[in-house]
Design a protein around this motif. Sequence first.
Motif, PDB file in Angstrom:
ATOM      1  N   ARG A 120     -33.594  -0.078  15.318  1.00  0.00           N
ATOM      2  CA  ARG A 120     -34.530  -0.721  16.038  1.00  0.00           C
ATOM      3  C   ARG A 120     -35.922   0.403  16.436  1.00  0.00           C
ATOM      4  O   ARG A 120     -35.937   1.162  15.785  1.00  0.00           O
ATOM      5  N   ARG A 121     -36.474  -0.297  16.882  1.00  0.00           N
ATOM      6  CA  ARG A 121     -37.878   0.459  17.396  1.00  0.00           C
ATOM      7  C   ARG A 121     -38.807   0.390  16.308  1.00  0.00           C
ATOM      8  O   ARG A 121     -39.261   1.624  15.910  1.00  0.00           O
ATOM      9  N   PRO A 122     -39.198  -0.729  15.457  1.00  0.00           N
ATOM     10  CA  PRO A 122     -40.247  -0.487  14.335  1.00  0.00           C
ATOM     11  C   PRO A 122     -41.494   0.100  14.981  1.00  0.00           C
ATOM     12  O   PRO A 122     -42.202   0.571  14.021  1.00  0.00           O
ATOM     13  N   GLU A 123     -42.036  -0.248  15.884  1.00  0.00           N
ATOM     14  CA  GLU A 123     -43.209   0.632  16.410  1.00  0.00           C
ATOM     15  C   GLU A 123     -43.295   2.060  16.307  1.00  0.00           C
ATOM     16  O   GLU A 123     -44.314   2.710  16.352  1.00  0.00           O
ATOM     17  N   ARG A 124     -41.971   2.766  16.323  1.00  0.00           N
ATOM     18  CA  ARG A 124     -42.003   3.972  16.351  1.00  0.00           C
ATOM     19  C   ARG A 124     -41.305   4.661  14.864  1.00  0.00           C
ATOM     20  O   ARG A 124     -40.685   5.605  14.676  1.00  0.00           O
ATOM     21  N   LYS A 125     -41.118   3.355  13.880  1.00  0.00           N
ATOM     22  CA  LYS A 125     -40.753   3.798  12.454  1.00  0.00           C
ATOM     23  C   LYS A 125     -39.263   3.957  12.544  1.00  0.00           C
ATOM     24  O   LYS A 125     -38.658   4.623  11.585  1.00  0.00           O
ATOM     25  N   ASN A 126     -38.541   3.136  13.323  1.00  0.00           N
ATOM     26  CA  ASN A 126     -37.140   3.131  13.578  1.00  0.00           C
ATOM     27  C   ASN A 126     -36.351   4.467  13.705  1.00  0.00           C
ATOM     28  O   ASN A 126     -35.618   4.815  12.720  1.00  0.00           O
ATOM     29  N   PRO A 127     -36.612   5.329  14.701  1.00  0.00           N
ATOM     30  CA  PRO A 127     -36.158   6.580  14.667  1.00  0.00           C
ATOM     31  C   PRO A 127     -34.738   6.663  15.352  1.00  0.00           C
ATOM     32  O   PRO A 127     -33.921   5.651  15.838  1.00  0.00           O
ATOM     33  N   MET A 128     -33.895   7.600  14.697  1.00  0.00           N
ATOM     34  CA  MET A 128     -32.509   8.030  15.346  1.00  0.00           C
ATOM     35  C   MET A 128     -32.479   8.619  16.501  1.00  0.00           C
ATOM     36  O   MET A 128     -33.424   9.315  17.206  1.00  0.00           O
ATOM     37  N   THR A 129     -31.324   8.216  17.483  1.00  0.00           N
ATOM     38  CA  THR A 129     -31.153   8.732  18.591  1.00  0.00           C
ATOM     39  C   THR A 129     -29.814   9.409  18.585  1.00  0.00           C
ATOM     40  O   THR A 129     -28.881   9.041  17.771  1.00  0.00           O
ATOM     41  N   PHE A 130     -29.356   9.798  19.585  1.00  0.00           N
ATOM     42  CA  PHE A 130     -28.000  10.448  19.995  1.00  0.00           C
ATOM     43  C   PHE A 130     -27.004   9.321  19.904  1.00  0.00           C
ATOM     44  O   PHE A 130     -26.096   9.390  19.319  1.00  0.00           O
ATOM     45  N   GLU A 131     -27.569   8.317  20.621  1.00  0.00           N
ATOM     46  CA  GLU A 131     -26.687   7.161  20.842  1.00  0.00           C
ATOM     47  C   GLU A 131     -26.459   6.194  19.412  1.00  0.00           C
ATOM     48  O   GLU A 131     -25.362   5.672  19.075  1.00  0.00           O
ATOM     49  N   SER A 132     -27.474   6.086  18.626  1.00  0.00           N
ATOM     50  CA  SER A 132     -27.420   5.364  17.389  1.00  0.00           C
ATOM     51  C   SER A 132     -26.605   6.103  16.258  1.00  0.00           C
ATOM     52  O   SER A 132     -26.006   5.693  15.336  1.00  0.00           O
ATOM     53  N   TYR A 133     -27.020   7.498  16.186  1.00  0.00           N
ATOM     54  CA  TYR A 133     -26.114   8.425  15.290  1.00  0.00           C
ATOM     55  C   TYR A 133     -24.568   8.129  15.467  1.00  0.00           C
ATOM     56  O   TYR A 133     -23.744   7.892  14.401  1.00  0.00           O
ATOM     57  N   ALA A 134     -24.111   8.158  16.841  1.00  0.00           N
ATOM     58  CA  ALA A 134     -22.673   8.077  17.219  1.00  0.00           C
ATOM     59  C   ALA A 134     -22.357   6.852  16.843  1.00  0.00           C
ATOM     60  O   ALA A 134     -21.016   6.602  16.519  1.00  0.00           O
ATOM     61  N   GLU A 135     -22.989   5.799  17.261  1.00  0.00           N
ATOM     62  CA  GLU A 135     -22.530   4.490  17.021  1.00  0.00           C
ATOM     63  C   GLU A 135     -22.498   3.902  15.447  1.00  0.00           C
ATOM     64  O   GLU A 135     -21.527   3.215  15.258  1.00  0.00           O
ATOM     65  N   LEU A 136     -23.441   4.555  14.841  1.00  0.00           N
ATOM     66  CA  LEU A 136     -23.395   4.273  13.224  1.00  0.00           C
ATOM     67  C   LEU A 136     -22.252   4.905  12.720  1.00  0.00           C
ATOM     68  O   LEU A 136     -21.363   4.423  11.977  1.00  0.00           O
ATOM     69  N   ARG A 137     -21.921   6.092  13.188  1.00  0.00           N
ATOM     70  CA  ARG A 137     -20.674   7.029  12.609  1.00  0.00           C
ATOM     71  C   ARG A 137     -19.437   5.991  12.818  1.00  0.00           C
ATOM     72  O   ARG A 137     -18.407   5.989  11.946  1.00  0.00           O
ATOM     73  N   ASP A 138     -19.156   5.534  13.951  1.00  0.00           N
ATOM     74  CA  ASP A 138     -18.191   4.853  14.607  1.00  0.00           C
ATOM     75  C   ASP A 138     -18.083   3.468  13.672  1.00  0.00           C
ATOM     76  O   ASP A 138     -17.013   3.148  13.489  1.00  0.00           O
ATOM     77  N   THR A 139     -19.129   2.940  13.349  1.00  0.00           N
ATOM     78  CA  THR A 139     -19.381   1.780  12.871  1.00  0.00           C
ATOM     79  C   THR A 139     -18.751   1.875  11.302  1.00  0.00           C
ATOM     80  O   THR A 139     -17.836   0.961  10.750  1.00  0.00           O
ATOM     81  N   PHE A 140     -19.434   2.926  10.613  1.00  0.00           N
ATOM     82  CA  PHE A 140     -18.591   3.119   9.374  1.00  0.00           C
ATOM     83  C   PHE A 140     -16.975   3.614   9.108  1.00  0.00           C
ATOM     84  O   PHE A 140     -16.619   3.254   8.238  1.00  0.00           O
ATOM     85  N   ARG A 141     -16.903   4.179  10.296  1.00  0.00           N
ATOM     86  CA  ARG A 141     -15.388   4.453  10.379  1.00  0.00           C
ATOM     87  C   ARG A 141     -14.400   3.338  10.439  1.00  0.00           C
ATOM     88  O   ARG A 141     -13.578   3.111  10.061  1.00  0.00           O
ATOM     89  N   LYS A 142     -14.929   2.366  11.287  1.00  0.00           N
ATOM     90  CA  LYS A 142     -14.202   0.824  11.502  1.00  0.00           C
ATOM     91  C   LYS A 142     -14.259   0.029  10.128  1.00  0.00           C
ATOM     92  O   LYS A 142     -13.307  -0.726  10.159  1.00  0.00           O
ATOM     93  N   LEU A 143     -15.295   0.158   9.407  1.00  0.00           N
ATOM     94  CA  LEU A 143     -15.309  -0.535   8.057  1.00  0.00           C
ATOM     95  C   LEU A 143     -14.271  -0.158   7.140  1.00  0.00           C
ATOM     96  O   LEU A 143     -13.806  -1.236   6.521  1.00  0.00           O
ATOM     97  N   VAL A 144     -13.604   0.907   7.342  1.00  0.00           N
ATOM     98  CA  VAL A 144     -12.528   1.326   6.407  1.00  0.00           C
ATOM     99  C   VAL A 144     -11.520   0.061   6.727  1.00  0.00           C
ATOM    100  O   VAL A 144     -10.567  -0.136   5.841  1.00  0.00           O
ATOM    101  N   TYR A 145     -11.262  -0.335   8.001  1.00  0.00           N
ATOM    102  CA  TYR A 145     -10.178  -1.471   8.298  1.00  0.00           C
ATOM    103  C   TYR A 145     -10.777  -2.707   8.407  1.00  0.00           C
ATOM    104  O   TYR A 145      -9.933  -3.668   8.817  1.00  0.00           O
ATOM    105  N   ALA A 146     -12.193  -3.107   7.981  1.00  0.00           N
ATOM    106  CA  ALA A 146     -12.631  -4.506   7.910  1.00  0.00           C
ATOM    107  C   ALA A 146     -12.440  -5.173   7.054  1.00  0.00           C
ATOM    108  O   ALA A 146     -13.024  -5.105   5.808  1.00  0.00           O
ATOM    109  N   ASP A 147     -11.581  -6.282   7.048  1.00  0.00           N
ATOM    110  CA  ASP A 147     -10.992  -6.931   5.920  1.00  0.00           C
ATOM    111  C   ASP A 147     -12.153  -8.101   5.402  1.00  0.00           C
ATOM    112  O   ASP A 147     -12.286  -8.705   4.569  1.00  0.00           O
ATOM    113  N   ASP A 148     -13.001  -8.398   6.377  1.00  0.00           N
ATOM    114  CA  ASP A 148     -14.001  -9.434   6.234  1.00  0.00           C
ATOM    115  C   ASP A 148     -15.466  -8.871   5.879  1.00  0.00           C
ATOM    116  O   ASP A 148     -16.370  -9.723   5.488  1.00  0.00           O
ATOM    117  N   ILE A 149     -15.483  -7.560   5.573  1.00  0.00           N
ATOM    118  CA  ILE A 149     -16.844  -7.166   5.102  1.00  0.00           C
ATOM    119  C   ILE A 149     -16.503  -6.338   3.720  1.00  0.00           C
ATOM    120  O   ILE A 149     -15.827  -5.621   3.622  1.00  0.00           O
TER     121      ILE A 149
END
Length: 269
Positions: A25-54
């Motif tokens: 998000r935040r294309p007006e700032r060229k989509n920077p990373m934040t502490f929160e987006s780092y952590a949520e992306l980390r957790d998302t890719f960990r969940k994908l290990v168990y995602a049968d629909d993706i």
Amino acid sequence: MMMKDFKPDHYDWRVDGTTAIINLRRPERKNPMTFESYAELRDTFRKLVYADDIRAVVFGSNGGNFCSGGDVHDIIGPLFDRDMKGLLEFTRMTGDLVKAMKACPQPIIAAVDGVCAGAGAMIALFSDLRIGTPAAKTAFLFTRVGLAGCDMGACAMLPRVIGQGRAAELLFTGRAMSAEEGERWGFFNKLTAPEQLADDALALAKRLAEGPTFAHMMTKTMLNQEWSMSLEQAIESEAQAQAICMQTQDFRRAYEGFVAKQAPKFEGN
């Protein structure tokens, strides 16, 4: 686990068939990373290990850019208030993101337009395939902010993709790699027009998603593991991996389709 209805807080997520599309998000700032987006992306890719629909993931650009790296105000400034323990917690978290990307079974395709810098360059690097546009500028710019080039696995992964000498130049100087260099050096699998980028990345992801996804998982696993193996170990590991794949129904479906002169419909089992 089903992730079609997943709703993250700090980036955009949608699912097209069995392909997940991620946009920062935040294309007006060229989509920077934040502490929160780092952590949520980390957790998302960990969940994908168990995602049968993706079955595949596209990490896309937004507003003509991929990612400008860690946000100067939301990340870099606050780091000066942390002690060594706090700094190490942060650097380990960023490393955990790319480790989770490598560990998830789905192939990840980075669709890179415009600025792709710092942590953004690392996300692209740790994707399995990369499509760029002629405007893509990829910079591992850590030395330009007074840090070492060895960030988030850069010194291990970048030489494997583009070669030791080229990687050393980019990591020492922090200069941007042009799109043409990126394609010529093997960083980008191909370049495409900006208006075609999202469609081309999604088409490639869907092609992979329609394939034998268990076998794709095994391919990704072996690509990651064999760097630390001797040739003899790699050949034996591949013999075992292939024997496992020969027990899948997709292997039988491919054979039966060939005999019947019909395209097999792979189901990932």
